[in-house]
Every structure is written in C-alpha cells, then in structure tokens.
Write a protein that holds these residues in place. Structure first.
Motif, PDB file in Angstrom:
ATOM      1  N   THR A 205      -2.677 -12.980  -1.492  1.00 19.53           N
ATOM      2  CA  THR A 205      -3.624 -12.191  -2.277  1.00 19.53           C
ATOM      3  C   THR A 205      -3.620 -10.772  -1.723  1.00 19.53           C
ATOM      4  N   LEU A 206      -3.289 -10.677  -0.472  1.00 22.72           N
ATOM      5  CA  LEU A 206      -2.897  -9.443   0.180  1.00 22.72           C
ATOM      6  C   LEU A 206      -3.784  -8.225  -0.044  1.00 22.72           C
ATOM      7  N   ALA A 207      -4.957  -8.266   0.535  1.00 24.78           N
ATOM      8  CA  ALA A 207      -5.698  -7.042   0.780  1.00 24.78           C
ATOM      9  C   ALA A 207      -5.195  -6.588   2.141  1.00 24.78           C
ATOM     10  N   VAL A 208      -4.531  -5.452   2.201  1.00 31.11           N
ATOM     11  CA  VAL A 208      -3.830  -5.054   3.431  1.00 31.11           C
ATOM     12  C   VAL A 208      -4.740  -5.057   4.672  1.00 31.11           C
ATOM     13  N   PRO A 209      -5.953  -4.467   4.597  1.00 30.60           N
ATOM     14  CA  PRO A 209      -6.778  -4.456   5.820  1.00 30.60           C
ATOM     15  C   PRO A 209      -7.089  -5.873   6.315  1.00 30.60           C
ATOM     16  N   GLN A 210      -7.302  -6.776   5.389  1.00 29.33           N
ATOM     17  CA  GLN A 210      -7.673  -8.134   5.775  1.00 29.33           C
ATOM     18  C   GLN A 210      -6.480  -8.915   6.312  1.00 29.33           C
ATOM     19  N   ALA A 211      -5.351  -8.834   5.611  1.00 28.76           N
ATOM     20  CA  ALA A 211      -4.154  -9.539   6.072  1.00 28.76           C
ATOM     21  C   ALA A 211      -3.754  -9.020   7.453  1.00 28.76           C
TER      22      ALA A 211
END
Ligand code: SF4
Ligand code: SF4
Ligand code: SF4
Lengths: 729, 186
Positions: A205-211
């Motif tokens: 799902t790749l929300a960059v800050p979270q990943a």
C-alpha cells in the motif's frame, strides 16, 4: 583516471544536479544556466510526500523526494518517480470534450472551455428549476483542491457531497471516531517495538514514511507480526507471517484481548485513567480464548497466545495497526474496535512507539486563512444516502457520505433521484461495485460531468469531460500535513498546464460564474488564496516555497504522555475517554462492546475472492501511466495448486471468474502463496474506457464482480463476502 | 570532479544492496529509468521478486560492474571498459553497435538503446558520483537498502560490510568478480 571517461561522465551529468543534493534555495531556482528546482507535493497517491521537481527548458526532467522531510529522507516510491510519465502521457485529455455519441461509446467533440461551462451551467440550472438543487451529487477523491468542488456544491445548495472513502477507509475512520473521538491518530512506526498488522500490507500500500518507518524499526530489531491469507511483500518483511482464514482476524484480536486480561498483561493504570467500559470489554471477551480462536482462524492457539503475551510484554511500545482499506467484511467494524481496544490495553496512547493524536495548527491557536465568500444557502433537502441521519447512517461523516448511494438513488428514486453528478478525480465505475448497475444509473442521469486528467471509465459515459491539469502544472491551496507537530505543505506549479488543461481553482470558479454563483469564488487566482491562507502566520508563499514545508517555530514534536504517564489527554468522545464500551453505539442499536460474527464460508465449489494493492499503482488511477504500466501491465488470479489441479488450471491459463451473473476473464497464477479456498487479485484493473489505450481490457476487474453490500454501522462497502466460481476458459 | 578519496587514493566503487531492507517497491527502477532517460521497454535496474523455492528477498538487479567483465573482454573497440574506480562504462564514440557485449553479459544487464545507437546499462550514475552525489536509485530508495561503498576508503562503513563478508556478490561462480554486493538475511 582516463580523460575519455571523465569526458563521458561529465557530459552525462545533468546540469544543476548539485542543487538537488542540497535542498534548493530561492537562488538556485533562479540562477541562469542551471535547472530550476521547484519544491512541491506529490499527488500520485493520497499520501502527499514532499518532492523536488527539476525543470529544464520548461520541461520536468526528474522528480525526487525532498530530503528535508525526515520521515522520507529524500525517498519517493515508483509512482512518485513516474510523475513525468503521467505529465507527458499522450492519453491525457488536453481539451474540454462534449459527448456526441451514446453514453459509454467514448465519442466526443472538442469544445472550448466557455462552451463546456455553458453546457453544464444551462443543464444544472434547468435541473435545479425542476428538481431542486439537491438533485446534484458531487463525488471526489479527497485532495488538496477539495475546497473548490465543495464550495461549488454548497453554493449550488446540494447536501449530496460524496468522497470515495466508503469504498476504502471509512470503516476504520468511523471506528476511530466512535472509540477515540477522532480518526486523526497516527503512529511513528520507526519507534514501535512490536507491531501487529491485521492485513495492512504496508510494503505494497506503500505510504513511504510508514513503510520506511517499519523498515527502520525492523532493522533495529523490532518485530512485525503480519496476518494475511496471501504472501505479500509485507509477509516477506515480517518477523512472523500468519495465514488466517479470510475474515477471521477479529477472532484473533478478541483472543489477544482475552489473554491480556486473563494473564494481567495490560496497563491497569492507563485503563483506569483513560478508558471507559473495561468491565464490559472483559465480560465480552471472556470466552474468546485462543483455543476458540484457533478453530475460527486456523492458527494454532499457542501462536495466538504467544503473540498476545509478546504484545503485552512489549507495551507501551506495542501497537496493533488500525489499518486503512477496511471495505472488507461485515465484522470489520468490530475488528477495528477490537484493535483499538488492544492499543488501549497496551497503554500506548501519546507515548513514543505508540499511537498519537495529530497536533494540528488549530491546537496552536492559528489556522490557515481562507478566501472570503458569502454564507451558503440553507439546504432544505436531506441527503440521499442518510449519512449523519438517525436511523440510517448516523455515524457516517457528511463530508464523505456513501458513494454507493449514487446508483441506488438514481435507479430507485429513493428517497429521491439524483439527476446530475460531477465526478472529480474520482471514477465511480472503478470504486463502486456492481458496475452494470452504475452504468444503468449513468444512462438515466440528465448530466454527468467528469473532471479528470484522463478519460476514466466514468468519463467515457460523461456528457462533458473537463481536463484538469496534473499536480505538476498547478498550484494548490496550502495543505496541512501535521504529525507530532503542526506542519503545512505547499504544492506549487512546476511547469505551465499542457494543452488546454486548467487547474481546479480555475475550473470551479469559471463554472460557478457561468452558473450564476460567481460571488462564492471572488478571488483572482490561486496566489491570492495562498496569500490569504498564510496571512495568519506572517508567512509568504516565497518563503514557504524555499523548503516546501513549514512548522510554526514555537511548535515542537510532542507526545503528551512521554514524561508524565498521567498527563491529561483530551479525547472528543462523549466520556472524554477511550470508549471500550460505547453508549453511543448502544443508543443507535449497534453492538456497544465487542462480539464475534463469523464470516460466511464459501459454498461448495466456490472461492472467497480477495484483492489488494501492488506497490507501483494507486487504486485504479495509475495503471495507464506508461512507465508504471510497463512495470505491471495487468493482474492475475492467484489460485492454490490443489484447487487449480482439481479444475485443470495450469499456471498462465486463461480463466473465467464468475459470480451472480457477472464475469471477468484473466490469467491464472498458480501459487502456494494463497490459501486453498481463497483466490486473490490485485485491484484496479478491468478498465473499459477507450481513452485508456494501454490498460483498457486488461486484467480482472475485482469491482466488476462484486455486488454492493453496505455495513449498516459504518456505511462502508463490504467487498469480501462474495464467492466466485473459477473455470478454465 | 573528484576522482580521489580524502586520503588521495583512487575511489573503488561498489554497490551494496541490503536485501533485508528492500521491500521490492521498484522506486529504484523508475528513478533510474527517468534519471537516465532509458528508452521505453528497457530498464537498467529491476527488482526480481522473491519466489517460493527461490530467493527469500527481493533482489535489485542491474549491471554488476564486474572486475573480470565478459563485456569488456568481447568488445572489439574497447568502447566498453572498466574505469579505474571500478565502474564499467561504454564510450559512445568508440562503439560500433556490434552487440557482442549484450550477448556476453551473464547477468543480462545490457539492452540496446535504439535512440543512442549503442548498448546501454547501469553506469552507477557515474556522472552523479563524480559530482559527489548519490546515484538516483540510492537517493530514492524507500527502504534505505542501497549504498555506494568506496573500497578505497578505510573508514567507509558500507565498504566494511563487503570486507567482513556480510555483503556478498551474486553468482560468484560465474567468475566475473562483480562489484555489486548483497546482504542476505537468514
Ligand atoms: S554485469 Fe554484464 S554488463 Fe555489467 S560488467 Fe558484468 S558483464 Fe559487463
Ligand atoms: S546506479 Fe544509476 S544507472 Fe545504475 S541502477 Fe542505480 S540509478 Fe540506474
Ligand atoms: S527502492 Fe529500495 S526498497 Fe524499493 S525496491 Fe528499490 S532497493 Fe528495494
């Protein structure tokens, strides 16, 4: 070193590239002979990562992450990197179009903006005269430019405003509102020691800050327990991957609660001070033992108990992820409530490694300014979808509503029919299940307008397509991006709009003027709006543009309970506490504590069909973008070798997926990475618009197969309770 | 441009790919494609996804900058050669477009760029490295899984991962002495 090599290397060095390494100052952007570097905000998905756009001779040559943002460190995902491919895509609609053929044929003539506005305004005014302003519905994917469409709708006088949320995160949002008083809650994943993810597939799902936060956590020894019937990249990253039967995550969560309470692994002081309804919760989960949950989930009781113990032991740095896409099962609302209860028992609210409330600008006493407009007309009619209405969907926020109400209202006339619909960056045919029914509804509308960069599936049925320019070609209102401290971000234009495309601040202003509602859009241009927004902070657009984001200098990242575990935390629930038991839910006739309902089992010979996202595409919006299309042009039906063998299906075979009279064709991927009774496909394919030349007709349309089922509590669509037959074609 | 390390030694570049941090998102693939204007249908870098029975982690796959490079050996005009800093490059002026190198490369790293009329591949973003910048793929990496190591720098912590054997080449049995090193978890 050889001269030849040096020459080659220097020639290959793009001019001005050095500016990119060091976040650009205004001078870098202006100095002649180098690339211009523009700070902005990505819009390839909804996360809105800060970016730097490199421009040479009026062309975007590269987009990269803004290294000033700590949570991304200059990273952006494949979609963010592919912004140029969207910008330059020949498939983009670059001039207003008015339909000449039948609805859905996709035959249009080119029109001027004035013609297109006139066409829409004339019909809207007739519709208002005959049916009232409420006959207009507007739907959008929430974005930084929301204000323009919403102002238009409110000025017109309709209550029927929809977002795509009911096809995605509405269930979790409503559960968080009920339980915590807000859905504005986040997690700094890099600080979590023990994360349990109920199917939230962070790596795709790749929300960059979270990943990135999760990877940082894992690399310093944090643990990730991930539940998913399918092996996804998150399974690969996880320290423990569990494969529950689909729809039984709730049993797993309830059993974790049971163990934590029975074995006294929860934060008693926290529960006492910050929650209400613990007694009811304890009573509700009493019989939900790991042994019971094992029979539901197919996961051994010992494993469930161990996860509960590890979770309880790691508190307060243990988090159960509340998820995002929750349009899944009828028991999903209960699952979200159970997950929030797990976090409450961990006492992780407002401590590092736990969940925290977003610290918005409002809390610091200043909000973004706005442009001046007269009061909106009073709305007389009720909404068609019953959002916010007692006895119907009282918990659904009216800014979102139920997007699936569109076909229902048009086709049944209940409570009254919508006659016109404006879809902005939103494709109801891709978002709402049961496409044939939505198409039928489209055919009965007096006016359908699509505002988009492409001719979407819905666009092909529209009377008018208004071509919006992309995010790289426009400035948007300043957006709030607060986390542990307030923050604003600025999407500014990097290059002029291509062809005859326009930004939405201009589109809705001009459409309003044509419709006689111009007084609500009494601004000159977007710069005037941005200036008004920034005025309360004494900040100029030029100053904000330097780094592209800004936090009030007095604001510091804050965890309210970091030093004092008894510090007050104001929650906006009725009790001011985390509501493990909700009197509000009880009053509405919904389950107020927690209770399990098993998902229906697939009838003999059928499969449960589930879907998910891949890392290089956003919903149904990016599959046609050239570079991303090349990376992943289609989807497949994942099926386990045992049932595949029974059905004579080999890897790569053509298959038909059927349910209730609907069918889709595609290719089989025979793999052990999915449970036997379940089939999986990536979401977003099955597009039909002739304007999407690359992706049209490719892959399996998950939504095309599903019927509309609505969760009576959250208003969310329920897309995994339908069973399919699979045959070799 | 800087061709020497602080202590005056020549750079000796290598790429370290920490597969334990790679999430397989292909941000690197697209960043590379855009930065280097790679033509439609071609990639200098891709991710090989993990497979049941195969690799357990995603593998970033691009030119291995081999020390004993078959592509260099077969090149009749020395258009393809290895710079002293370890980067294998192609000099467009010398290339006659015979494509021997494409066939010779055991890692499948090369493609033919019709526009340029020469074979092309990852050049470790040599221009950016020479300017003191990180390659596009390294810059954009979501998992912070990529790093350029300088084996000539005794203090480089990424080079230390190579020296300690923590990072190892892929298919060393091909005997080409690659300069891309992979950290693989248990
Ligand atoms: S990987 Fe292939 S192209 Fe790269 S140096 Fe080795 S042989 Fe040459
Ligand atoms: S180093 Fe440069 S050319 Fe090589 S894969 Fe990375 S981005 Fe592409
Ligand atoms: S960008 Fe980084 S994390 Fe993503 S696939 Fe490439 S190497 Fe892996």
């Amino acid at each position: 070193m050889q001269v030849a090599a040096a020459g080659t290397a220097v020639a290959a060095l793009p001019v001005g590239v050095r500016e990119l390494a060091h976040p650009p100052a205004a001078e870098a952007a202006q100095s002649p002979g180098t690339d211009k570097v523009v700070t902005s905000v990505c819009e390839m998905c909804t996360v809105r990562c800060p970016i730097l756009v490199r421009v040479r001779d009026g062309k975007v040559v590269r987009i990269q992450g803004n290294p000033r943002e700590k949570s991304t460190q200059g990273a952006i995902c494949a979609r963010g990197n592919a912004g140029i491919s969207l910008l330059e895509d020949p498939d983009r609609v670059r001039t207003p179009l008015i339909r000449v053929g039948k609805r859905g044929e996709g035959t249009f003539r080119k029109a001027t903006w004035e013609e297109a506005y006139r066409y829409i305004a004339d019909r809207l005014n007739v519709i208002r005269g005959s049916y009232g302003p409420e006959a207009l519905g507007v739907g959008r994917r929430p974005s930084a430019g929301d204000a323009f469409l919403l102002t238009f709708a409110k000025a017109f006088g309709t209550p029927n405003i929809f977002s795509h949320e009911s096809s995605c995160p509405l269930g979790r949002n409503v559960a968080m509102e009920v339980t915590l008083g807000t859905s504005g809650v986040a997690i700094d994943y890099s600080k979590v020691d023990y994360l349990v993810s109920f199917g939230r597939n962070h790596m795709e799902t790749l929300a960059v800050p979270q990943a990135q936060g999760i990877v940082v956590g894992l690399s310093r020894g944090a643990r990730l327990v991930y539940l998913d019937p399918r092996r996804s990249p998150t399974s690969t990253a996880a320290t423990t991957w569990l494969q529950p039967l689909p729809g039984t995550d709730l049993a797993f969560a309830l059993a974790m609660l049971q163990v934590m309470i029975a074995e006294n692994l929860y934060d008693q002081a926290f529960v006492k001070r910050y929650t209400m309804g613990f007694e009811q919760l304890a009573a509700a989960v009493l019989t939900y033992t790991p042994e019971w949950a094992a029979t539901e989930t197919g996961i051994p009781a010992g494993t469930i108990r161990q996860v509960a113990r590890d979770f309880g032991t790691a508190r307060p740095r243990s988090v159960a992820d509340f998820g995002w896409f929750t349009s899944t099962y009828l028991n999903d609302f209960q699952l979200r409530r159970a997950i929030l209860a797990l976090n409450a028992l961990a006492g992780n609210l407002e401590v590092p490694g736990g969940m925290f409330l977003l610290k918005g600008l409002k809390g610091y006493g200043t909000e973004l300014g706005d442009w001046k407009k007269p009061a909106f007309p009073a709305v007389k009619a009720g909404r068609v979808d019953g959002a916010g209405v007692a006895g119907r969907f009282p918990l659904v926020p009216v800014k979102d509503g139920l997007c699936q109400a569109l076909p229902e209202s048009v086709l049944t006339g209940k409570p009254y029919p919508l006659k016109a619909y404006i879809a902005h960056r939103f494709d109801p045919l891709a978002a709402i299940p049961d496409q044939p029914r939505t198409i039928e509804a489209f055919k009965k509308l007096d006016l359908l307008v699509s505002v988009d960069v492409y001719m979407s599936d819905t666009g092909a049925y529209a009377d008018v397509i208004l071509p919006e320019c992309t995010y790289l070609e426009r400035t948007d209102p300043v957006m709030e991006a607060s986390g542990l401290a307030p923050k604003i971000r600025y999407r500014q234009q990097a290059v002029p709009p291509q062809g005859n495309t326009r930004p939405s601040w201009q589109i809705y202003k001009e459409l309003a003027e044509a419709t006689g509602l111009g007084e609500y859009f009494a601004y000159r241009d977007i710069d005037e709006i941005v200036t008004a927004q920034l005025a309360p902070f004494g900040l100029t657009a030029a100053k904000l543009a330097e780094s592209g984001q800004w936090t009030p200098p007095t604001a510091k990242p804050t965890y309210l309970r970091k030093t004092d575990p008894t510090a007050p935390v104001k929650l906006k629930t009725a009790s001011g506490k985390i509501e493990l038991y909700s009197a509000e839910l009880a009053k509405m006739g919904f389950e107020p504590a927690l209770a399990y309902t098993a998902p229906p089992a697939p009838p003999e010979g059928t499969f449960r069909m589930i879907q998910g996202k891949c890392a290089v595409h956003t919903n149904s919006a990016t599959q046609n973008i050239p570079v991303l299309h090349e990376l992943r042009p289609s989807n497949e039906l994942w099926i386990h070798p045992v049932p595949a063998g029974r059905l004579g299906i080999k890897d790569g075979d053509s298959v038909i997926v059927r349910t209730a009279g609907r069918e889709q064709r595609g290719l089989a991927k025979v793999t052990r990475d999915i449970l036997e009774g379940t089939v999986f496909t990536y979401h977003g394919w099955g597009r039909t618009s002739p304007g999407l030349t690359r992706v049209k007709g490719k892959g399996i349309g998950f939504n095309a197969l599903m019927p509309v089922i609505t969760d009576p509590v959250s208003g969310s669509l329920v897309m995994r309770e339908t069973f399919v037959e699979v045959v070799k074609s | 441009m800087s061709t020497l390390t602080k202590s005056g030694a020549r750079h000796q570049y290598a790429l370290v790919v920490d597969t334990t941090r790679c999430i397989g998102c292909e941000a690197c693939s697209v960043a590379c494609r855009v930065e280097n204007e790679v033509p439609d249908g071609h990639w200098r870098s891709r991710i090989a996804p993990p497979t049941s029975g195969g690799s357990k982690a995603p593998l970033k796959w691009s030119c291995m900058h081999c020390a004993d490079a078959p592509c260099v050996q077969v090149c009749p005009t020395k258009a393809t050669y290895r710079r002293t800093d370890g980067i294998v490059v192609i000099v467009a002026d010398k290339c006659v477009g015979c494509k021997y190198c494409i066939v010779a490369c055991p890692y499948g790293a090369r493609y033919f760029d019709d526009k340029k009329g020469i074979p092309d591949k990852c050049d470790l973003c040599a221009g950016m490295l020479d300017a003191g910048l990180k390659p596009a793929c390294v810059q954009t990496c979501v998992g912070r899984a990529l790093a350029v190591a300088d084996l000539a720098d005794p203090h480089d912590k990424d080079a230390a991962r190579i020296r300690s054997g923590e990072a190892r080449p892929l298919h060393p049995e091909l005997g080409t002495k690659p300069s891309v090193y992979y950290v693989v978890g248990e």
